[in-house]
Design a protein around this motif. Structure first.
Motif, PDB file in Angstrom:
ATOM      1  N   SER A 212       0.856  -1.191   0.000  1.00 25.73           N
ATOM      2  CA  SER A 212       0.000   0.000   0.000  1.00 25.73           C
ATOM      3  C   SER A 212       0.888   1.234   0.000  1.00 25.73           C
ATOM      4  N   TYR A 213       0.429   2.232  -0.728  1.00 26.02           N
ATOM      5  CA  TYR A 213       1.137   3.510  -0.759  1.00 26.02           C
ATOM      6  C   TYR A 213       0.124   4.636  -0.622  1.00 26.02           C
ATOM      7  N   VAL A 214       0.387   5.570   0.277  1.00 25.41           N
ATOM      8  CA  VAL A 214      -0.488   6.728   0.478  1.00 25.41           C
ATOM      9  C   VAL A 214       0.366   7.982   0.339  1.00 25.41           C
ATOM     10  N   PRO A 215       0.030   8.854  -0.623  1.00 25.22           N
ATOM     11  CA  PRO A 215       0.812  10.098  -0.736  1.00 25.22           C
ATOM     12  C   PRO A 215       0.517  11.026   0.425  1.00 25.22           C
ATOM     13  N   ALA A 216       1.377  12.016   0.602  1.00 27.19           N
ATOM     14  CA  ALA A 216       1.170  13.007   1.650  1.00 27.19           C
ATOM     15  C   ALA A 216      -0.096  13.796   1.363  1.00 27.19           C
ATOM     16  N   GLU A 217      -0.695  14.320   2.449  1.00 27.12           N
ATOM     17  CA  GLU A 217      -1.899  15.124   2.293  1.00 27.12           C
ATOM     18  C   GLU A 217      -1.583  16.349   1.458  1.00 27.12           C
ATOM     19  N   ALA A 218      -2.674  16.995   0.936  1.00 27.26           N
ATOM     20  CA  ALA A 218      -2.506  18.199   0.115  1.00 27.26           C
ATOM     21  C   ALA A 218      -1.692  19.226   0.876  1.00 27.26           C
ATOM     22  N   GLY A 219      -0.783  19.854   0.167  1.00 32.93           N
ATOM     23  CA  GLY A 219       0.074  20.851   0.802  1.00 32.93           C
ATOM     24  C   GLY A 219       1.485  20.327   1.014  1.00 32.93           C
ATOM     25  N   ALA A 220       1.680  19.000   0.879  1.00 36.71           N
ATOM     26  CA  ALA A 220       3.005  18.408   1.021  1.00 36.71           C
ATOM     27  C   ALA A 220       3.376  17.724  -0.287  1.00 36.71           C
ATOM     28  N   GLU A 221       4.657  17.738  -0.621  1.00 36.75           N
ATOM     29  CA  GLU A 221       5.091  17.162  -1.882  1.00 36.75           C
ATOM     30  C   GLU A 221       5.210  15.640  -1.761  1.00 36.75           C
ATOM     31  N   ILE A 222       5.104  14.984  -2.922  1.00 33.20           N
ATOM     32  CA  ILE A 222       5.271  13.541  -2.982  1.00 33.20           C
ATOM     33  C   ILE A 222       6.715  13.190  -2.643  1.00 33.20           C
ATOM     34  N   GLY A 223       6.878  12.154  -1.831  1.00 35.00           N
ATOM     35  CA  GLY A 223       8.218  11.729  -1.477  1.00 35.00           C
ATOM     36  C   GLY A 223       8.675  10.558  -2.319  1.00 35.00           C
ATOM     37  N   GLY A 224       9.630   9.799  -1.780  1.00 35.72           N
ATOM     38  CA  GLY A 224      10.202   8.687  -2.533  1.00 35.72           C
ATOM     39  C   GLY A 224      10.070   7.365  -1.824  1.00 35.72           C
ATOM     40  N   ASP A 225       8.941   7.119  -1.155  1.00 34.94           N
ATOM     41  CA  ASP A 225       8.725   5.836  -0.482  1.00 34.94           C
ATOM     42  C   ASP A 225       8.404   4.757  -1.522  1.00 34.94           C
ATOM     43  N   TRP A 226       8.888   3.551  -1.288  1.00 36.09           N
ATOM     44  CA  TRP A 226       8.566   2.459  -2.196  1.00 36.09           C
ATOM     45  C   TRP A 226       8.606   1.123  -1.455  1.00 36.09           C
ATOM     46  N   PHE A 227       8.010   0.131  -2.086  1.00 33.55           N
ATOM     47  CA  PHE A 227       8.043  -1.238  -1.573  1.00 33.55           C
ATOM     48  C   PHE A 227       8.200  -2.170  -2.766  1.00 33.55           C
ATOM     49  N   ASP A 228       8.620  -3.391  -2.476  1.00 33.20           N
ATOM     50  CA  ASP A 228       8.782  -4.361  -3.562  1.00 33.20           C
ATOM     51  C   ASP A 228       8.754  -5.763  -2.969  1.00 33.20           C
ATOM     52  N   ALA A 229       8.137  -6.669  -3.698  1.00 32.67           N
ATOM     53  CA  ALA A 229       8.154  -8.095  -3.371  1.00 32.67           C
ATOM     54  C   ALA A 229       8.672  -8.816  -4.600  1.00 32.67           C
ATOM     55  N   ILE A 230       9.845  -9.457  -4.476  1.00 34.78           N
ATOM     56  CA  ILE A 230      10.549 -10.014  -5.625  1.00 34.78           C
ATOM     57  C   ILE A 230      10.585 -11.526  -5.481  1.00 34.78           C
ATOM     58  N   ALA A 231       9.996 -12.220  -6.457  1.00 38.40           N
ATOM     59  CA  ALA A 231      10.041 -13.682  -6.461  1.00 38.40           C
ATOM     60  C   ALA A 231      11.423 -14.134  -6.910  1.00 38.40           C
ATOM     61  N   LEU A 232      12.084 -14.947  -6.084  1.00 42.18           N
ATOM     62  CA  LEU A 232      13.441 -15.416  -6.350  1.00 42.18           C
ATOM     63  C   LEU A 232      13.421 -16.923  -6.598  1.00 42.18           C
ATOM     64  N   PRO A 233      14.498 -17.443  -7.122  1.00 41.18           N
ATOM     65  CA  PRO A 233      14.543 -18.892  -7.379  1.00 41.18           C
ATOM     66  C   PRO A 233      14.366 -19.697  -6.091  1.00 41.18           C
ATOM     67  N   SER A 234      13.951 -20.940  -6.292  1.00 41.48           N
ATOM     68  CA  SER A 234      13.762 -21.889  -5.190  1.00 41.48           C
ATOM     69  C   SER A 234      12.699 -21.411  -4.220  1.00 41.48           C
ATOM     70  N   LEU A 235      11.660 -20.722  -4.732  1.00 38.12           N
ATOM     71  CA  LEU A 235      10.502 -20.271  -3.968  1.00 38.12           C
ATOM     72  C   LEU A 235      10.842 -19.245  -2.892  1.00 38.12           C
ATOM     73  N   ARG A 236      12.046 -18.671  -2.954  1.00 40.08           N
ATOM     74  CA  ARG A 236      12.389 -17.634  -1.998  1.00 40.08           C
ATOM     75  C   ARG A 236      11.766 -16.307  -2.439  1.00 40.08           C
ATOM     76  N   THR A 237      11.586 -15.408  -1.494  1.00 42.31           N
ATOM     77  CA  THR A 237      10.963 -14.108  -1.775  1.00 42.31           C
ATOM     78  C   THR A 237      11.800 -13.001  -1.153  1.00 42.31           C
ATOM     79  N   GLY A 238      12.103 -11.994  -1.948  1.00 40.48           N
ATOM     80  CA  GLY A 238      12.772 -10.801  -1.437  1.00 40.48           C
ATOM     81  C   GLY A 238      11.740  -9.732  -1.114  1.00 40.48           C
ATOM     82  N   LEU A 239      11.839  -9.160   0.068  1.00 44.31           N
ATOM     83  CA  LEU A 239      10.915  -8.115   0.527  1.00 44.31           C
ATOM     84  C   LEU A 239      11.719  -6.841   0.774  1.00 44.31           C
TER      85      LEU A 239
END
Length: 773
Positions: A426-453
């Motif tokens: 989930s991502y929620v931008p800042a309320e009106a009056g504040a600039e967008i920042g650089g928050d991010w998330f990622d879920a990466i499927a890796l070999p052998s059923l491993r997962t990078g978070l």
């Protein structure tokens, strides 16, 4: 007072006369009036004048007297008063006449019932409502105004304390309706014995000063109260709130649809359709009247009339209700536009950079006085200033939406599901009056059923932060494909951020940086290894158990360099939830980050017991806290592992001997038969043969073989060597070198990763469950 007959003999003597001369009646009655004189005379006294009379036995007193013959009686009435009192009365009469003659200073003499005895406040002679002799306050002004004024005057009458420079707002209730501001002073009047007889009121007209002060205050309120937010709708509401109730009884603000979307409105100076939508309203009486156009509704087109074109061209119009009815024509349209009782209207355009952004309308309904020309000029001034605020909010909205759109496009899909891991971001931008920042998330499927978070937060805000976030996310995915450990991923990212800072302008190098948390989940071991670069620790909620922050020692933020990153390993049983987040979410829960982490963990623990779906759980966490708006953007990533059946994993260990190749091939073939994957047997035998052969020849033992059944079939061969395997194309004359080439051709994809004791080479295949006969 005395009665004197024709002979000059005193026939009547009042008690006041006894007191004036201290001579009782029996000494005076029946004697000549001339004997009362200090100097006896033998001639008749004139009808009025001043004389000196005997006072008591030895004294004298000067008096002023008046004599009047009583017709048909033969007596003359003589009135006398001490000369000092007579002089004071004459002076008082002179002052009284002077007050009544004033045309700039109002004077009202009221009796004990506060009725008018004498006044110069007459129609056309003094500002304020006219005062008629015999009238009381409630007959000349509004009841509430009359009650307040009467209360203060009665206090003067009862206490005798004078009132000085009291301001009073006065409204007349009779046509023509007007409003005044009066400054008045009041003193109590008394008779010669000190008994109160009424009040004398002195008035000055302060209406112009009051109106000028009101206009100045309204300008100040508009300057201070409009434009504090970069939210368009909130700015429009600030305009309406400023105008009601101080200036008007009802106010509305209409804006073009394009403005609400952050775009420039079309230039339209012809036709009656202003292409507006009602955005904000305010009524002095409380709720907005039901019959009027509500918020969110489209403003109906107007007839193409000159006054409509005036608004389109940026000019203010002031009209009465009759003009509105004539302009609109349709009674239904009139009901939408004109409130019940509304009699005076001003419409001022919100005009900026030659564009009609919208319009402001104000009605007077409860107030009886209509708008005047100076009111229209004032609203024009306020609307011009407000239009700049609306345009600033519009331009910010455009930039904010562009950056927000870019930010969301750079983020991965919100939810992913594999056989062993479910994630929701989930991502929620800042309320009106504040600039967008650089928050991010990622879920990466890796070999052998491993997962990078992964979750991260770039320093700063705006387009620069968003662009940096995109570069870091791309780098993380690239490093994930190399199958590096979480601490090694952060080390590489730290180097990248330092390079980005070096490329930045000198004044902005200190602002380039980020925090980041990387976690790696292995479904076989049910463990999650994680490392942090200045990022808040994740929260682990066990199934049907408590939630707590992971004990993780964070390293420095990315870009600082010079320090290693430590890892922590936690067990993640199936059904548990791991929450990775940015500090923007924490600040919604509490100002103190430690307290906020505890509150977030408690809420996660409560929600997990009732919410089984991760998206619902994510929304509940985002909506939690004390209601503080998101002053910084926030990212949240939830991960829930699923159980991998023990029978889906098979592993063996072989010595580095030639016989190990056949033994490994046979073991793999038997397990595939057990799993019903005979269709994968031929390819798997070749892959196992090539990888085990390479390990025997170049790495030594022990050699590990592991098969994992998931959405794909994973084959892994582990050896103690750290030598990097290289794929090359063998020449026709070469006797070897084709092993990895065959593995690459036969598998869906292949790769290698390094551990503390050697390396693992893996290959993936699509499952072939139906073996052709």
């Amino acid at each position: 007072m005395a009665l004197v007959d024709r002979r000059g003999i005193v026939a009547g003597w009042s008690r006041a006369a006894e007191g004036l001369l201290e001579r009782p009646a029996d000494e005076v009655l029946g004697r000549s009036v001339l004997r009362l004189l200090a100097e006896e005379r033998h001639v008749r006294l004139p009808e009025d004048g001043e004389v000196v009379l005997r006072h008591g036995d030895f004294g004298t007193v000067a008096v002023r007297y008046w004599a009047q013959e009583l017709q048909g009686s033969g007596f003359t009435l003589v009135l006398a008063v001490g000369s000092g009192r007579a002089a004071g009365a004459e002076q008082a009469e002179a002052v009284f006449r002077a007050l009544l003659a004033q045309d700039r200073l109002g004077f009202i003499l009221r009796d004990a019932d506060l009725a008018v005895l004498r006044t110069n406040v007459l129609p056309g002679e003094f500002g304020g409502p006219p005062q008629v002799v015999g009238s009381v306050l409630s007959e000349v002004m509004d009841g509430a105004d009359a009650a307040r004024t009467e209360e203060t005057l009665r206090e003067v009458l009862e206490t005798g304390r004078p009132l000085a420079a009291q301001e009073q707002h006065v409204r007349s209730f009779r046509p023509p309706h007007h409003e005044w501001s009066l400054s008045y002073s009041a003193v109590r009047t008394e008779d010669h014995e000190g008994h109160p007889t009424g009040v004398a009121v002195f008035l000055t007209d302060a209406t112009e000063h009051w109106r000028a002060a009101q206009r100045a205050e309204l300008r100040h309120r508009a300057s201070a109260g409009v434009g504090n937010s970069l939210d368009i709708e909130r700015t429009a509401q600030e305009i309406a709130d400023t105008l009601v109730p101080r200036f008007a009884d009802l106010a509305w603000v209409d804006l073009a649809d394009a403005v609400l979307a952050g775009e420039e409105p079309p230039k339209n100076t012809a036709g009656g359709d202003l292409l507006l939508r009602r955005v904000a309203v305010r009524s002095a009486d409380g709720p907005w009247p039901d019959q009027l156009l509500p918020v969110g509704a489209t403003v109906p087109p107007f007839p193409d009339r000159p006054m409509v074109r005036e608004v389109q061209e940026g000019r203010t119009i002031r009209i009465d209700r009759r003009a509105v009815e004539e302009l609109l024509g349709d009674p239904a349209h009139v009901r939408l536009a004109a409130p019940e009782g509304g009699h005076s209207l001003i419409i001022a355009p919100l005009f900026a950079r030659a564009l009609l952004l919208g319009a402001v309308g104000v009605w007077r309904a409860e107030r009886p006085d209509p708008f005047e020309e100076d009111d229209a000029e004032l609203l024009t001034e306020i609307a011009a200033q407000a239009a700049l605020s609306v345009d600033n909010a519009r331009r910010y909205t455009r930039e904010h939406r562009a950056v927000d759109s870019l930010q969301r496009r750079l983020l991965p899909q919100a939810s992913t599901t594999t056989r062993v891991m479910e994630t929701t971001g989930s991502y929620v931008p800042a309320e009106a009056g504040a600039e967008i920042g650089g928050d991010w998330f990622d879920a990466i499927a890796l070999p052998s059923l491993r997962t990078g978070l992964v979750v991260g937060d770039v320093f700063g805000s705006g387009l620069h932060a968003t662009a940096t976030m995109g570069r870091l996310r791309t780098a993380v995915q690239t490093l994930a494909d190399l199958e590096l450990a979480p601490d090694e991923v952060l080390t590489q990212l730290d180097t990248l951020v330092a390079r980005l800072a070096a490329e930045a302008e000198p004044g902005h190098r200190d602002t380039v940086g980020a925090t980041c948390l990387v976690a790696l989940h292995d479904p076989v071991t049910r463990c999650c290894v994680m490392a942090s670069a200045g990022h808040p620790p994740p929260i682990l909620a066990l199934p049907d158990g408590p939630a707590h922050a992971v004990d993780l020692q964070p390293g420095p933020p990315l870009g600082v360099g010079g320090l290693p990153f430590e890892t922590a390993t936690v067990d993640m049983p199936p059904g548990s939830v791991l929450a990775l987040y940015t500090d923007g979410l924490l600040r919604r829960y509490a100002p103190d980050l430690d307290a906020a982490t505890r509150h977030l963990a408690d809420r996660l623990s409560r929600l997990q017991r009732s919410e089984k779906r991760l998206p619902s759980l994510s929304r509940g966490l985002m909506a939690g806290g004390d209601g503080t708006p998101f002053l910084d953007d926030a990212a949240l990533l939830l991960a829930r592992p699923s159980a991998l059946a023990p029978g889906d994993v098979a592993s063996w260990e072989f010595p580095a001997e030639p016989d190990a190749v056949g033994a490994a091939r046979n073991a793999a073939n038997e397990k595939l038969t057990e799993w019903g994957l005979e269709g994968n047997a031929f390819v798997t035998e070749l892959i196992v043969s090539e990888l085990v052969t390479n390990a025997v020849r170049h790495a030594g033992g022990p050699i590990g073989l592991r098969l994992i059944r998931g959405e794909l079939l994973y084959c892994e061969v582990t050896d103690p060597s750290n030598t990097q395997p290289r794929l090359r194309r063998a020449r026709t004359t070469d006797e070897g070198g084709r092993g990895l080439f065959l593995v690459a051709q036969l598998s869906r994809r292949w790769g290698s990763r390094y551990g503390q004791n050697g390396k693992t080479i893996w290959a993936e295949q699509e499952l072939v469950e139906d073996f052709p006969e």
